[in-house]
Design an enzyme around this catalytic site. Structure first.
Site, PDB file in Angstrom:
ATOM      1  N   HIS A  32       0.918  -1.230  -0.137  1.00  0.00           N
ATOM      2  CA  HIS A  32      -0.061  -0.042   0.015  1.00  0.00           C
ATOM      3  C   HIS A  32       0.924   1.174   0.028  1.00  0.00           C
ATOM      4  O   HIS A  32       1.772   1.445   0.866  1.00  0.00           O
ATOM      5  CB  HIS A  32      -0.878   0.096   1.287  1.00  0.00           C
ATOM      6  CG  HIS A  32      -1.844   0.978   1.187  1.00  0.00           C
ATOM      7  ND1 HIS A  32      -3.165   0.877   0.605  1.00  0.00           N
ATOM      8  CD2 HIS A  32      -2.075   2.262   1.804  1.00  0.00           C
ATOM      9  CE1 HIS A  32      -3.845   1.946   0.969  1.00  0.00           C
ATOM     10  NE2 HIS A  32      -3.109   2.799   1.679  1.00  0.00           N
ATOM     11  N   MET A  36       0.336  11.777  -0.730  1.00  0.00           N
ATOM     12  CA  MET A  36      -0.147  12.757   0.007  1.00  0.00           C
ATOM     13  C   MET A  36       0.392  13.908  -0.754  1.00  0.00           C
ATOM     14  O   MET A  36       1.440  14.256  -1.000  1.00  0.00           O
ATOM     15  CB  MET A  36      -0.042  13.088   1.674  1.00  0.00           C
ATOM     16  CG  MET A  36      -0.434  11.596   2.198  1.00  0.00           C
ATOM     17  SD  MET A  36      -0.021  11.733   4.043  1.00  0.00           S
ATOM     18  CE  MET A  36      -0.709  10.196   4.518  1.00  0.00           C
ATOM     19  N   MET A  68      -4.057  10.368  -1.899  1.00  0.00           N
ATOM     20  CA  MET A  68      -4.811  11.345  -1.180  1.00  0.00           C
ATOM     21  C   MET A  68      -4.472  12.767  -1.614  1.00  0.00           C
ATOM     22  O   MET A  68      -3.847  13.413  -0.880  1.00  0.00           O
ATOM     23  CB  MET A  68      -4.473  11.079   0.461  1.00  0.00           C
ATOM     24  CG  MET A  68      -4.912  10.019   1.156  1.00  0.00           C
ATOM     25  SD  MET A  68      -4.223   9.254   2.488  1.00  0.00           S
ATOM     26  CE  MET A  68      -2.721   8.356   1.953  1.00  0.00           C
ATOM     27  N   ASP A 175      -8.739   1.189   6.048  1.00  0.00           N
ATOM     28  CA  ASP A 175      -7.255   1.923   6.114  1.00  0.00           C
ATOM     29  C   ASP A 175      -7.371   2.545   7.328  1.00  0.00           C
ATOM     30  O   ASP A 175      -7.947   3.663   7.315  1.00  0.00           O
ATOM     31  CB  ASP A 175      -6.815   2.431   4.840  1.00  0.00           C
ATOM     32  CG  ASP A 175      -5.558   3.101   4.646  1.00  0.00           C
ATOM     33  OD1 ASP A 175      -4.685   2.800   5.676  1.00  0.00           O
ATOM     34  OD2 ASP A 175      -5.295   3.883   3.895  1.00  0.00           O
TER      35      ASP A 175
HETATM   36  C1  DX5 Z   1      -3.551   7.341   6.454  1.00  0.00           C
HETATM   37  C2  DX5 Z   1      -3.051   6.294   5.366  1.00  0.00           C
HETATM   38  C3  DX5 Z   1      -2.936   4.828   6.118  1.00  0.00           C
HETATM   39  C4  DX5 Z   1      -1.800   4.897   7.207  1.00  0.00           C
HETATM   40  C5  DX5 Z   1      -2.439   3.836   7.892  1.00  0.00           C
HETATM   41  O1  DX5 Z   1      -3.632   8.538   6.031  1.00  0.00           O
HETATM   42  O2  DX5 Z   1      -3.958   6.289   4.407  1.00  0.00           O
HETATM   43  O3  DX5 Z   1      -2.613   4.061   4.885  1.00  0.00           O
HETATM   44  O4  DX5 Z   1      -0.557   4.450   6.700  1.00  0.00           O
HETATM   45  O5  DX5 Z   1      -1.449   3.792   9.123  1.00  0.00           O
HETATM   46  P1  DX5 Z   1      -1.981   2.860  10.435  1.00  0.00           P
HETATM   47  O6  DX5 Z   1      -2.059   1.485  10.089  1.00  0.00           O
HETATM   48  O7  DX5 Z   1      -0.724   3.231  11.131  1.00  0.00           O
HETATM   49  O8  DX5 Z   1      -3.043   3.523  10.833  1.00  0.00           O
HETATM   50 ZN    ZN Z   2      -3.742   4.440   2.732  1.00  0.00          ZN
END
Ligand code: DX5
Ligand code: ZN
Length: 217
Positions: A32, A36, A68, A175
């Site tokens: 994954h 951002m 994102m 997620d």
């Molecule tokens: C959040 C991301 C996630 C994040 C999840 O903004 O999209 O993919 O890395 O991290 P954990 O599993 O630590 O909440």
């Molecule tokens: Zn993510």
């Protein structure tokens, strides 16, 4: 069996390729890749050159890209060329959902649509046809290591019921805040078939054991 997509947001970036190899060898189904833009979310992460490098190092790894970003449509082709196998973008973005989804598929990539904690599950229903992944956020996106918001469970149940009713079978993914001992099993019970986990995998002392604990769910 539920699939696992470890989020490299919590990886050791000095050893990104090795970290990914380790979790894939342990049984993770894909990687994954959280992009951002500092606009759609209040944080910056990494982008095209990092994906290109990772794809070159691990050409057989399935790259699950999570955008994102405010304007995903503009970057679809570049992410496909860089090695994305599926691209998930947000329903809250500024581009046309149908045009973005169609562009992703037109480039031979699987399309996913994500929803933030404040967005109702029903908002995805008009777009379900043609989606390979529906991604329910368990946290407000932007940072790893946040606490899971249980509102995601109810949304997974609604999406599971709607998919069953229409005979559709996209992956129902979740997620943010997903842990193997607690929230992971709750998400699976609610209908999730693809778990994304960052800190619970790459942040674990023993990454192999962490992957296995998810794969045993
Ligand atoms: C959040 C991301 C996630 C994040 C999840 O903004 O999209 O993919 O890395 O991290 P954990 O599993 O630590 O909440
Ligand atoms: Zn993510």
């Amino acid at each position: 069996m539920v699939k696992l997509s470890p989020s490299v947001l919590s990886a050791d970036f000095a050893h990104l390729g090795n970290n990914c190899c380790e979790v894939l060898d342990a049984g993770a189904d894909m990687i994954h890749f959280d992009v951002m833009d500092g606009h759609f979310v209040d944080n910056l992460s990494f982008g095209l050159p990092v994906l290109q490098g990772l794809h070159k190092a691990l050409p057989n790894a399935y790259m699950d890209v999570h955008l994102m970003i405010t304007n995903p449509l503009k970057y679809v082709k570049e992410f496909v060329d860089a090695g994305a196998n599926c691209i998930t973008f947000h329903i809250e973005c500024s581009d046309s959902i149908r045009a973005t989804s169609a562009a992703i598929r037109a480039y031979g990539c699987a399309a996913g649509l994500a929803i933030n904690p404040d967005t109702p599950a029903e908002c995805v229903f008009p777009y379900l046809d043609g989606l390979s992944i529906v991604l329910v956020m368990g946290v407000t996106p932007g940072h790893g290591g946040q606490a899971f918001n249980p509102v995601a469970l109810d949304k997974l149940r609604k999406l599971r019921a709607e998919c069953n009713r229409r005979g559709l079978s996209p992956y129902l993914s979740v997620d943010g805040g997903v842990k193997a001992a607690t929230t992971g099993p709750q998400c699976v019970e609610a209908g999730a078939t693809l778990l994304v986990a960052g800190s619970a995998v790459f942040g674990a002392e023993d990454k192999v054991a962490a992957v296995q604990s998810f794969k045993n769910l």
